[in-house]
Design a protein around this motif. Structure first.
Motif, PDB file in Angstrom:
ATOM      1  N   GLN A 127       0.859  -1.180   0.000  1.00 30.42           N
ATOM      2  CA  GLN A 127       0.000   0.000   0.000  1.00 30.42           C
ATOM      3  C   GLN A 127       0.895   1.229   0.000  1.00 30.42           C
ATOM      4  OE1 GLN A 127      -2.729   0.488   3.289  1.00 30.42           O
ATOM      5  NE2 GLN A 127      -3.852   2.107   2.257  1.00 30.42           N
ATOM      6  N   ILE A 128       0.794   2.009  -1.058  1.00 24.75           N
ATOM      7  CA  ILE A 128       1.519   3.274  -1.156  1.00 24.75           C
ATOM      8  C   ILE A 128       0.581   4.357  -0.662  1.00 24.75           C
ATOM      9  CG2 ILE A 128       2.770   4.849  -2.668  1.00 24.75           C
ATOM     10  CD1 ILE A 128       3.036   2.521  -4.671  1.00 24.75           C
ATOM     11  N   MET A 129       0.929   4.976   0.442  1.00 22.18           N
ATOM     12  CA  MET A 129       0.044   5.938   1.085  1.00 22.18           C
ATOM     13  C   MET A 129       0.688   7.319   0.975  1.00 22.18           C
ATOM     14  SD  MET A 129      -1.725   5.168   4.727  1.00 22.18           S
ATOM     15  CE  MET A 129      -0.462   5.933   5.738  1.00 22.18           C
ATOM     16  N   ILE A 130       0.078   8.195   0.181  1.00 16.55           N
ATOM     17  CA  ILE A 130       0.675   9.474  -0.191  1.00 16.55           C
ATOM     18  C   ILE A 130       0.205  10.567   0.758  1.00 16.55           C
ATOM     19  CG2 ILE A 130       0.963  11.144  -2.060  1.00 16.55           C
ATOM     20  CD1 ILE A 130      -0.041   8.657  -3.877  1.00 16.55           C
ATOM     21  N   ALA A 131       1.153  11.231   1.412  1.00 19.25           N
ATOM     22  CA  ALA A 131       0.819  12.301   2.364  1.00 19.25           C
ATOM     23  C   ALA A 131       0.366  13.538   1.605  1.00 19.25           C
ATOM     24  CB  ALA A 131       2.045  12.620   3.219  1.00 19.25           C
ATOM     25  N   THR A 132      -0.845  14.035   1.922  1.00 14.32           N
ATOM     26  CA  THR A 132      -1.403  15.165   1.191  1.00 14.32           C
ATOM     27  C   THR A 132      -1.754  16.350   2.085  1.00 14.32           C
ATOM     28  OG1 THR A 132      -3.713  14.442   1.408  1.00 14.32           O
ATOM     29  CG2 THR A 132      -2.447  13.538  -0.444  1.00 14.32           C
ATOM     30  N   GLY A 133      -1.922  16.126   3.391  1.00 12.50           N
ATOM     31  CA  GLY A 133      -2.365  17.203   4.270  1.00 12.50           C
ATOM     32  C   GLY A 133      -3.822  17.584   4.065  1.00 12.50           C
ATOM     33  N   ALA A 162       7.462  14.435  -3.209  1.00 18.01           N
ATOM     34  CA  ALA A 162       6.303  13.847  -2.540  1.00 18.01           C
ATOM     35  C   ALA A 162       6.796  13.031  -1.353  1.00 18.01           C
ATOM     36  CB  ALA A 162       5.517  12.961  -3.502  1.00 18.01           C
ATOM     37  N   SER A 163       5.874  12.773  -0.413  1.00 19.82           N
ATOM     38  CA  SER A 163       6.171  11.943   0.755  1.00 19.82           C
ATOM     39  C   SER A 163       5.198  10.773   0.761  1.00 19.82           C
ATOM     40  CB  SER A 163       6.008  12.741   2.049  1.00 19.82           C
ATOM     41  OG  SER A 163       6.827  13.890   2.058  1.00 19.82           O
ATOM     42  N   ALA A 164       5.695   9.593   1.134  1.00 15.43           N
ATOM     43  CA  ALA A 164       4.835   8.411   1.109  1.00 15.43           C
ATOM     44  C   ALA A 164       5.197   7.426   2.209  1.00 15.43           C
ATOM     45  CB  ALA A 164       4.919   7.723  -0.250  1.00 15.43           C
ATOM     46  N   TYR A 165       4.173   6.727   2.677  1.00 13.54           N
ATOM     47  CA  TYR A 165       4.316   5.608   3.607  1.00 13.54           C
ATOM     48  C   TYR A 165       4.093   4.321   2.817  1.00 13.54           C
ATOM     49  CZ  TYR A 165       3.488   9.181   7.215  1.00 13.54           C
ATOM     50  OH  TYR A 165       3.553  10.302   7.998  1.00 13.54           O
ATOM     51  N   LEU A 166       4.777   3.258   3.224  1.00 14.98           N
ATOM     52  CA  LEU A 166       4.618   1.959   2.591  1.00 14.98           C
ATOM     53  C   LEU A 166       4.232   0.920   3.631  1.00 14.98           C
ATOM     54  CD1 LEU A 166       7.751   1.887   0.237  1.00 14.98           C
ATOM     55  CD2 LEU A 166       5.398   2.482  -0.367  1.00 14.98           C
ATOM     56  N   PHE A 167       3.155   0.176   3.339  1.00 12.84           N
ATOM     57  CA  PHE A 167       2.707  -0.899   4.218  1.00 12.84           C
ATOM     58  C   PHE A 167       2.354  -2.116   3.383  1.00 12.84           C
ATOM     59  CE2 PHE A 167       1.592   3.031   6.479  1.00 12.84           C
ATOM     60  CZ  PHE A 167       2.253   2.811   7.687  1.00 12.84           C
TER      61      PHE A 167
END
Length: 335
Positions: free
Chosen positions: A75-81, A135-140
């Motif tokens: 899961q690529i989770m893109i930080a958007t604010g 861009a900033s992203a979390y990976l799970f």
């Protein structure tokens, strides 16, 4: 039950007892890979009320939720604010990263792999920088945070090849791809050196679908459940991270609660994913390194989820949509 490649026959035989003459010989089921409770514990205090759902958008309270989650390798989770987005997240004006991801991973994309699906979602957490060039992203379930991904040149492609692609290719890919294609489709961890500030995600992540631009039910449930989770986590003594993009040190558990875009199953709102960090393996947490998907979560369930799942490591069976674990197989967990 943990569904592995080649296990379809065993799933079938486990579901239908073998007949021998007039005797029915049941085939024993595998025990669940984690502790399970049948239903959510009742709340001990007042909870936020749920407003009526819009006409024609009822919650499905009948279907068995087990196995209704989407299968994915990462899961690529893109930080958007942001707390909400257009129905298709790539249609947002500033969705440069989302569009590049879908271009590379989509059906005809250069890095498309039907055996290792990547789920692309937005999250309400702020990005590390307001620059439109990164861009900033979390990976799970890799439990990684990459604060600065350059959008120019091969930045996005190298991000995918360095962090997202599988460590091992599916056997069918080994048969149909030539050696050069195989090298592109498998993870190249040497590319990770191009990205600064990468950290292990060591806090509990509570992610709630709040995508009102896609479905009003999630738009109603998302903010409501976020407030409820934040309140009940703090009441349990679990501190919240005010800036999830920053590395912080906490003794014991800490948590971040965010809204995410569409993950499927609007009719099961509220939809919640809980990722339990790998670091909690040291404390013997039964769900460390796993992501647990819940559906039909109401505010009255939040206290029970915090206590049973987040603190004790028990999965609530009648709300369980499925799960995923940090391993090479990336197999979907079902009960």
């Amino acid at each position: 039950m943990l569904i592995l490649r080649g296990a379809r026959r065993s799933l079938f035989t486990a579901s239908f007892p073998r007949l021998t003459g007039s005797r029915r010989i049941p085939i024993p089921q595998k025990p669940p890979p984690f502790p399970v409770v049948e239903s959510c514990p009742s709340p001990t205090c007042a909870c936020r009320p749920v407003p009526p759902m819009p006409e024609g958008l009822d919650i499905d309270r009948k279907q068995n939720l087990n196995g209704t989650m989407a299968s994915y390798g990462e899961q690529i989770m893109i930080a958007t604010g942001k707390d909400d987005w257009k129905s298709k997240i790539e249609d947002e004006e500033d969705a440069h990263f989302q569009r590049k991801l879908k271009e590379l991973l989509g059906r005809k994309g250069e890095l498309c792999d039907p055996f290792h699906n990547s789920s692309i979602t937005n999250v309400s957490f702020p990005a590390a920088s307001s620059s439109p060039d990164t861009a900033s992203a979390y990976l799970f379930p890799s439990f990684r945070y990459i604060p600065s991904i350059p959008l120019a040149g091969d930045g996005v492609k190298n991000f995918l090849r360095g962090f997202v692609k599988p460590k091992k290719l599916h056997p069918l890919n080994l048969e149909i791809l030539d050696e050069d294609q195989q090298q592109i489709m498998v993870r190249d961890e040497s590319l990770q050196q191009q990205f600064e500030g990468v950290r292990e995600v060591d806090e509990i992540m509570v992610l709630i679908c709040g995508h009102g631009g896609r479905d009003a039910r999630c738009g109603i449930y998302g903010p409501l459940l976020r407030d409820e989770f934040e309140e009940k986590l703090q009441a349990k003594g679990i501190p919240l991270r005010p800036q999830p993009d920053l590395q912080e040190h906490h003794e014991g558990m800490s948590a971040s609660v965010g809204l995410i875009s569409h993950i499927g199953g609007h009719k099961y709102a509220g939809n919640v994913i809980i990722y339990i960090p790998r670091i909690l393996r040291e404390a013997g947490h039964p769900l460390a390194g796993k992501g647990i998907w819940y559906g039909r979560v109401d505010p009255e369930h939040v206290e029970g989820i915090v206590d049973a799942t987040i603190v004790q490591g028990k999965v609530i069976k009648d709300m369980f949509r499925g799960g995923i674990e940090d391993n090479d197989a990336r197999s979907v967990i079902r009960l």
